[in-house]
Design a protein around this motif. Structure first.
Motif, PDB file in Angstrom:
ATOM      1  N   ASN A   1     -17.231 -19.622  71.692  1.00  0.00           N
ATOM      2  CA  ASN A   1     -17.450 -20.764  70.763  1.00  0.00           C
ATOM      3  C   ASN A   1     -18.587 -20.766  69.570  1.00  0.00           C
ATOM      4  OD1 ASN A   1     -20.245 -21.724  71.899  1.00  0.00           O
ATOM      5  ND2 ASN A   1     -19.138 -21.192  73.589  1.00  0.00           N
ATOM      6  N   LEU A   2     -18.550 -21.675  68.656  1.00  0.00           N
ATOM      7  CA  LEU A   2     -19.705 -21.794  67.866  1.00  0.00           C
ATOM      8  C   LEU A   2     -20.135 -23.175  67.828  1.00  0.00           C
ATOM      9  CD1 LEU A   2     -20.670 -20.139  65.105  1.00  0.00           C
ATOM     10  CD2 LEU A   2     -19.261 -21.930  63.685  1.00  0.00           C
TER      11      LEU A   2
ATOM     12  N   GLN B   1     -20.983 -17.700  70.630  1.00  0.00           N
ATOM     13  CA  GLN B   1     -20.973 -17.013  71.912  1.00  0.00           C
ATOM     14  C   GLN B   1     -19.770 -16.242  72.112  1.00  0.00           C
ATOM     15  OE1 GLN B   1     -20.688 -19.195  75.656  1.00  0.00           O
ATOM     16  NE2 GLN B   1     -22.787 -18.088  76.184  1.00  0.00           N
ATOM     17  N   HIS B   2     -19.744 -15.187  72.364  1.00  0.00           N
ATOM     18  CA  HIS B   2     -18.656 -14.405  72.538  1.00  0.00           C
ATOM     19  C   HIS B   2     -18.397 -13.685  74.268  1.00  0.00           C
ATOM     20  CE1 HIS B   2     -15.308 -11.778  71.457  1.00  0.00           C
ATOM     21  NE2 HIS B   2     -15.763 -10.644  72.270  1.00  0.00           N
TER      22      HIS B   2
ATOM     23  N   ARG C   1     -20.953 -11.849  78.486  1.00  0.00           N
ATOM     24  CA  ARG C   1     -21.085 -12.789  77.362  1.00  0.00           C
ATOM     25  C   ARG C   1     -22.213 -12.558  76.552  1.00  0.00           C
ATOM     26  NH1 ARG C   1     -22.257 -15.638  81.866  1.00  0.00           N
ATOM     27  NH2 ARG C   1     -23.847 -17.088  81.735  1.00  0.00           N
ATOM     28  N   SER C   2     -22.018 -12.941  75.399  1.00  0.00           N
ATOM     29  CA  SER C   2     -23.373 -12.669  74.646  1.00  0.00           C
ATOM     30  C   SER C   2     -23.434 -14.051  73.479  1.00  0.00           C
ATOM     31  CB  SER C   2     -23.555 -11.559  73.567  1.00  0.00           C
ATOM     32  OG  SER C   2     -23.465 -10.353  74.350  1.00  0.00           O
ATOM     33  N   THR C   3     -24.792 -14.274  73.306  1.00  0.00           N
ATOM     34  CA  THR C   3     -24.800 -15.317  72.067  1.00  0.00           C
ATOM     35  C   THR C   3     -25.742 -14.891  71.154  1.00  0.00           C
ATOM     36  OG1 THR C   3     -24.916 -17.323  73.661  1.00  0.00           O
ATOM     37  CG2 THR C   3     -25.931 -17.656  71.794  1.00  0.00           C
ATOM     38  N   PHE C   4     -25.085 -15.224  69.712  1.00  0.00           N
ATOM     39  CA  PHE C   4     -25.864 -14.604  68.824  1.00  0.00           C
ATOM     40  C   PHE C   4     -26.446 -15.717  67.799  1.00  0.00           C
ATOM     41  CE2 PHE C   4     -22.605 -11.432  69.651  1.00  0.00           C
ATOM     42  CZ  PHE C   4     -23.323 -10.369  69.978  1.00  0.00           C
ATOM     43  N   LEU C   5     -27.719 -15.765  67.580  1.00  0.00           N
ATOM     44  CA  LEU C   5     -28.402 -17.140  66.935  1.00  0.00           C
ATOM     45  C   LEU C   5     -29.061 -16.965  65.905  1.00  0.00           C
ATOM     46  CD1 LEU C   5     -29.126 -20.082  67.574  1.00  0.00           C
ATOM     47  CD2 LEU C   5     -30.847 -19.390  69.068  1.00  0.00           C
TER      48      LEU C   5
END
Length: 385
Positions: free
Chosen positions: A260-261, A303-304, A311-315
């Protein structure tokens, strides 16, 4: 967060503790649930322009305004460990004869609260996060501001995450919701800059803050647009100044299978405490007039899911204030911009248990061009119950 029903025995005990009706019919029609989580955070923090003091809230989680600016300082990283983000909530739902329900919720945590110390006990006082009752579309009590879209916040180890880029407020209110539309009257408070750049918190408004919001939902995710109108005031030391403040925020979530974005963009006049954890004040006192500070802020987080357990979140998060440079003699050297970037890796070996590592870089610049940054490595363990 999924709540859990209490056992019959526990329900009976709560009935006594909270003064529930002795009539069996009333007690049997009320469901009591509890929930929350326990979380341990460990952080190594390194600031370029000097170390933040141990009692600063910026040591517990990322607060943009606490990032020092100025010449580089040769300081070592500092290490902090706490469980203050852990929280607990208790909720009730009572069925009425007319088929409707009255629901309540009380939620507590321990972060940003006084009491205790790290020398002996670390015994921090609980604080109210939320306390409200809902009935027939109405909410009465303290809850997330209707101007904020909590569902758009990315999953981060940091307490807030996109701190400078998000609306983030909890306060007392009366709110009405019908379908995707909601409107609220909320507790007013102003943060005003006076001579020397001093922040004054004033509570002199004649009217509540007014918000309206609409959410569109679909299989693709959701999109929310919200508006805010409020009064900024300063009535002290012989001054009697006021001005209007307006803001609009668009936010949402786009789903791509499991990934998701999430995003938010907010702009307005005199938003002050509503955005960036009050990284900029609402207005500047210029004689007997208030000059509202315009701002633009936002974030985007992706979030991938690498697997069912990983999982990971890039922010990325950003805030910019349009300070009136003609008033710098009053304001001193206020924040002009703040931005941060982070990435994490979260592992859930079993449902509700998560271990994670997150790296964050934050930068703050003032009107004079002075800047500073923070580099933070955070490790966390969390169990949701």
């Amino acid at each position: 967060m999924k709540n859990n029903k209490l056992t019959t025995t526990a329900l009976s005990v709560l009935a006594v503790l909270f003064g529930a009706s002795a009539h069996a019919g009333v007690l049997e029609s009320t469901d009591v649930k509890y929930g929350g989580y326990v979380k341990l955070d460990a952080m190594w923090s390194d600031w370029s322009a000097g170390t933040v003091g141990g009692t600063s809230i910026g040591r517990d989680f990322y607060v943009p305004s606490t990032t020092p600016v100025g010449a580089d300082a040769d300081t070592d990283p500092v290490f902090d460990m706490h469980a203050r983000q852990s929280r607990f909530n208790l909720a009730t739902s009572t069925k009425l004869d007319n088929g409707q329900s009255i629901n309540t919720k009380i939620e507590l945590d321990f972060i940003a609260s006084p009491g205790g110390n790290e020398r002996v006990s670390n015994s921090y006082a609980p604080r109210i996060r939320q306390a409200f009752v809902t009935y027939n579309g109405f909410l009465f009590g303290q809850a997330w501001s209707n101007f904020q879209n909590v569902s758009a916040l990315p999953e981060t180890l940091d307490f807030v995450g996109p701190a400078e880029g998000t609306v983030f407020v909890r306060q007392a209110m009366i709110k009405y919701t019908s379908g995707g539309f909601s409107v609220s009257a909320e507790n007013p408070e102003s943060t005003i800059t006076t001579t020397g750049g001093v922040r004054n918190e004033t509570d002199d408004a004649s009217l509540p803050d007014i918000t309206a919001r609409y959410t569109f939902k679909g299989d693709w995710g959701h999109f929310t647009v919200a508006g805010l109108a409020r009064q900024l005031t300063y009535k002290a030391g012989g001054a009697d100044a006021s001005t209007s403040s307006f803001g609009v925020s668009a936010s949402g979530r786009l789903d791509f299978g499991k990934n998701n974005l999430k995003y938010m963009v907010t702009t307005g006049k005199g938003l002050g405490r509503y955005v960036g954890l009050n990284v900029a004040h609402g207005a500047v006192l210029n004689g007997n007039d208030l000059d509202a500070i315009d701002s633009v802020s936002g974030f985007v987080g992706y979030q991938h899911h690498w697997s069912d357990k990983l999982r990971s979140t890039f922010l990325a998060s950003y805030f910019s204030a349009d300070n009136n440079t003609d008033l710098l003699a009053i304001t001193g050297d206020p924040t002009k911009t703040s931005m941060s970037y982070s990435a994490n890796l979260l592992y859930s070996p079993v449902k509700k248990m998560t271990f994670g590592v997150e790296y964050k870089v934050g930068e703050r610049e003032t009107e004079s061009g002075a800047d500073g940054d923070i580099n933070r490595l955070q490790l966390s363990a969390k169990y949701v119950f």
